[in-house]
Design an enzyme around this catalytic site. Structure first.
Site, short mmCIF file in Angstrom:
data_model
loop_
_atom_site.label_atom_id
_atom_site.label_comp_id
_atom_site.label_asym_id
_atom_site.label_seq_id
_atom_site.Cartn_x
_atom_site.Cartn_y
_atom_site.Cartn_z
N LYS A 175 1.06 -1.04 0.06
CA LYS A 175 0.02 0.05 0.04
C LYS A 175 0.88 1.28 -0.01
O LYS A 175 1.63 1.51 1.13
CB LYS A 175 -0.92 0.31 1.24
CG LYS A 175 -1.99 0.92 0.94
CD LYS A 175 -2.69 1.76 1.96
CE LYS A 175 -1.93 2.94 2.56
NZ LYS A 175 -1.79 3.91 1.72
N GLU A 251 10.32 1.45 10.42
CA GLU A 251 11.24 2.70 10.24
C GLU A 251 10.57 3.90 10.38
O GLU A 251 9.67 4.22 9.58
CB GLU A 251 12.18 2.76 8.89
CG GLU A 251 13.52 3.32 9.01
CD GLU A 251 13.30 4.35 8.06
OE1 GLU A 251 13.34 5.62 8.61
OE2 GLU A 251 13.26 4.24 6.74
N CYS A 285 13.73 10.86 6.23
CA CYS A 285 13.93 10.51 7.45
C CYS A 285 15.23 10.69 8.08
O CYS A 285 15.53 11.03 9.30
CB CYS A 285 13.36 9.03 7.64
SG CYS A 285 14.26 7.89 6.61
N GLU A 379 10.50 16.29 14.33
CA GLU A 379 10.72 15.99 12.89
C GLU A 379 9.90 17.15 12.12
O GLU A 379 8.60 17.12 12.04
CB GLU A 379 10.41 14.80 12.55
CG GLU A 379 10.51 14.33 11.14
CD GLU A 379 10.59 13.13 10.84
OE1 GLU A 379 9.32 12.34 11.09
OE2 GLU A 379 11.38 12.36 10.18
P1 NAI Z 1 2.05 8.34 7.96
O1 NAI Z 1 2.98 7.54 8.78
O2 NAI Z 1 0.62 8.92 8.33
O3 NAI Z 1 2.03 7.82 6.20
C1 NAI Z 1 2.91 6.88 5.78
C2 NAI Z 1 2.18 5.63 5.53
O4 NAI Z 1 1.47 5.05 6.31
C3 NAI Z 1 1.07 6.19 4.26
O5 NAI Z 1 0.97 4.82 3.20
C4 NAI Z 1 -0.20 5.93 4.97
O6 NAI Z 1 -1.26 5.79 4.30
C5 NAI Z 1 -0.14 5.01 5.95
N1 NAI Z 1 -1.03 5.01 6.79
C6 NAI Z 1 -1.33 6.23 7.90
N2 NAI Z 1 -2.03 5.89 8.74
C7 NAI Z 1 -2.25 4.37 8.89
C8 NAI Z 1 -2.73 3.45 9.57
N3 NAI Z 1 -3.64 3.85 10.79
N4 NAI Z 1 -2.80 2.27 9.10
C9 NAI Z 1 -2.21 1.73 8.30
N5 NAI Z 1 -1.53 2.65 7.71
C10 NAI Z 1 -1.46 4.07 7.76
O7 NAI Z 1 2.79 9.88 7.25
P2 NAI Z 1 2.26 11.10 6.85
O8 NAI Z 1 1.03 11.68 7.41
O9 NAI Z 1 2.20 11.11 5.29
O10 NAI Z 1 3.31 12.17 7.10
C11 NAI Z 1 3.46 12.99 8.31
C12 NAI Z 1 4.84 13.14 8.95
O11 NAI Z 1 5.60 11.88 8.97
C13 NAI Z 1 6.00 13.82 8.11
O12 NAI Z 1 5.62 15.35 8.04
C14 NAI Z 1 7.20 13.32 8.49
O13 NAI Z 1 7.54 14.07 9.76
C15 NAI Z 1 6.82 11.94 8.80
N6 NAI Z 1 7.29 10.83 7.97
C16 NAI Z 1 8.50 10.15 7.92
C17 NAI Z 1 8.72 9.28 7.13
C18 NAI Z 1 9.93 8.62 7.29
O14 NAI Z 1 10.73 8.25 6.08
N7 NAI Z 1 10.39 8.22 8.12
C19 NAI Z 1 8.06 9.10 5.81
C20 NAI Z 1 7.18 9.89 5.87
C21 NAI Z 1 6.55 10.72 6.78
#
Ligand code: NAI
Ligand code: MG
Length: 486
Positions: A175, A251, A285, A379
């Site tokens: 996904k 991660e 990240c 972050e």
């Molecule tokens: P997110 O963690 O909400 O999204 C990442 C993935 O998880 C997406 O595919 C999303 O659809 C999915 N997801 C979200 N909630 C879920 C749930 N309850 N169950 C299953 N899947 C779920 O990140 P978002 O909202 O896009 O970004 C927010 C912040 O997160 C960013 O501003 C950044 O600080 C951080 N982030 C860190 C990343 C990294 O590489 N460590 C990557 C993306 C975001």
């Protein structure tokens, strides 16, 4: 408008309820593609397809050589379609095209090739036992893997998750993030073209909460969950997985410390510092978003960093000259902008940078922030670096470790003993000394603290994506010998 469907059991399909969402081009600030919006029902269909392909299909039963051959063809196709894949990520989330075509796509192909070869070549243990038996470890495929990936490196992160899962004989439901769905569908089309059997790599699009993402994490038919994203989401997914006792590899966020000692090669340190915080507009990240500089070189370092930051071309990510594109979405742009206010409200100054055109933010340097300020601790995920001075080695380590995150750190020094001492003292998953971003795919990758759970890479990926089984064989049938070994 382009259109991207789910890929389930080898077919590109719409959602069961025909729902779609738009993917927005953050440079044009307009929708460019229509994407199937997956509900729990679509997630269930995808998991069933993966389950059937695992339970009854050829993939888990093939030799690593056979799977490896198909995966190398898959990687060949990824390279052949570089232009299409790179443009998909660039238009979906604003990454400069030179990065998507010059880094992300080649790295995706490299991930697939590496794990294909690793599964074929990795040695396994055998333990000769004193009682006339030997034990060996059999690395059996585990079943259905749910891979939930983020929008910052859409194709690259997807490949990092699916490559080891597939190479070790599992089937996958991917996904991708709702901000960057296109390259995942293209990837699944290429896998089929390469000869990956239907149902082995499925893609289901959509959102997380109350949608496809959440449904995958709650499915008792899923055997492993690999997730990259926000730490708060990691907690939610961890709770869902615990209900089924499904192992999770996560991660999560980071607030990387970049420590520059006065004895460092400052030219190189500045170059790496720029890359560490401004690559992908800081939406990384691993970003070196906290820059600790030894006091005696602080002013000189800030001068050089400022000049380098101001020289980065900001603009249309499709232009090969662009180094800083827009942030990935309006929502994310709002988040990063709010941190500029958080910084100034706490008394820090924006030495350079600040708001840009549309959803861009200029390469920003924050001076005068406190170690415990939100801008230093949270972050931001944008092109914003907080620069703080330190006095000595002990001070530097204490400041770097003073965070809930622990993904990575960088150390710049010419003193080898100090490099070793500091690397050892840092509570992080990766330390880069006099460099950044360089990866050996055999090495563990993951984070300490709130930056993650578990490690992937090389044998670490094998441990997670297989069910390591101890097989104990009696060689000498003498019952007395057998008794003696108990
Ligand atoms: P997110 O963690 O909400 O999204 C990442 C993935 O998880 C997406 O595919 C999303 O659809 C999915 N997801 C979200 N909630 C879920 C749930 N309850 N169950 C299953 N899947 C779920 O990140 P978002 O909202 O896009 O970004 C927010 C912040 O997160 C960013 O501003 C950044 O600080 C951080 N982030 C860190 C990343 C990294 O590489 N460590 C990557 C993306 C975001
Ligand atoms: Mg979120």
């Amino acid at each position: 408008m382009e259109s991207y469907g789910h890929v389930i059991a080898g077919e590109e399909v719409a959602s069961a309820d025909a729902a779609t969402f738009d993917s927005v081009d953050p440079w044009e600030r307009a929708p460019w593609a229509t994407v199937a919006s997956g509900s729990a029902q679509d997630a269930r269909r995808a998991v069933e397809a993966a389950r059937t392909a695992f339970d009854d299909g050829p993939w888990p039963r093939m030799s690593a050589e056979e799977r490896g051959g198909i995966l190398h063809r898959f990687a060949d196709l990824v390279v052949e379609r570089t232009a299409e894949l790179a443009l998909a990520d660039t238009v979906d989330m604003g990454k400069p095209i030179t990065e998507s075509s010059g880094h992300d796509v080649p790295r995706a192909a490299r991930n697939i090739r590496f794990f294909a070869d690793h599964a074929r070549l990795a040695p396994a243990e055998a333990f000769p036992m004193p009682g006339g038996q030997h034990a060996f470890t059999s690395y059996d495929p585990v079943g259905v893997v749910a891979a939930i990936s983020p929008w910052n490196f859409p194709l690259m992160m997807a490949s990092w998750k699916i490559a080891p899962a597939l190479a070790w004989g599992n089937t996958v439901v991917l996904k991708p993030a709702e901000q960057s769905p296109a390259s995942a569908t293209i990837l699944a089309r290429l896998a089929l073209e390469a000869g990956v059997p239907p149902g082995v790599l499925n893609v289901v699009h959509g959102f997380g909460p109350d949608a496809a993402g959440q449904a995958l994490t709650e499915s008792p038919e899923v055997d492993r969950i690999t997730f990259t994203g926000e730490s708060a989401t990691g907690r939610t997914i961890g709770r869902a997985a615990a209900t089924n006792l499904t192992p999770v590899s996560m991660e999560l966020g980071g607030k990387g410390a970049n420590i520059v000692f006065a004895d460092a090669d400052l030219d190189r340190a500045v170059e790496w510092a720029v890359r560490a915080v401004y690559t992908n507009s800081g939406q990384v990240c691993l970003a070196g978003s906290r820059l600790y500089v030894q006091r005696e070189v602080l002013d000189e370092f800030v001068d050089r960093l400022t000049r380098a930051a101001q020289a980065l071309p900001v603009g249309d990510p499709k232009d090969p000259a662009t180094r800083i594109g827009p942030l990935s979405s309006q929502e994310h742009h709002g988040k990063v902008m709010s941190y500029l206010d958080v910084a100034t409200a706490a008394g820090a100054t924006l030495h350079t940078g600040g708001p840009g055109e549309g959803w861009t933010v200029l390469p920003t340097i924050v001076l005068g922030a406190g170690q415990r300020d939100r801008v230093t601790q949270e972050e931001i995920f944008g092109p914003v670096v907080v620069v703080l001075p330190f006095d000595d080695e002990q001070d530097a380590v204490a400041l770097a470790n003073d965070t809930r995150y622990g993904l990575n750190a960088m150390v710049f020094t010419r003193d080898l003993s100090r490099a070793h001492r500091v690397s050892r003292a840092l509570r992080v998953g990766t330390v880069w000394t006099n460099c950044f971003f360089v990866r050996d795919l055999r090495a563990p990758f993951g984070g300490a603290g709130d930056s993650g759970v578990g490690r992937e890479g090389g044998l670490y990926s094998r441990d997670f994506f297989t069910e390591p089984k101890a097989v104990v064989m009696q060689i000498d049938p003498d019952p007395a010998t057998q008794e003696a070994a108990r």
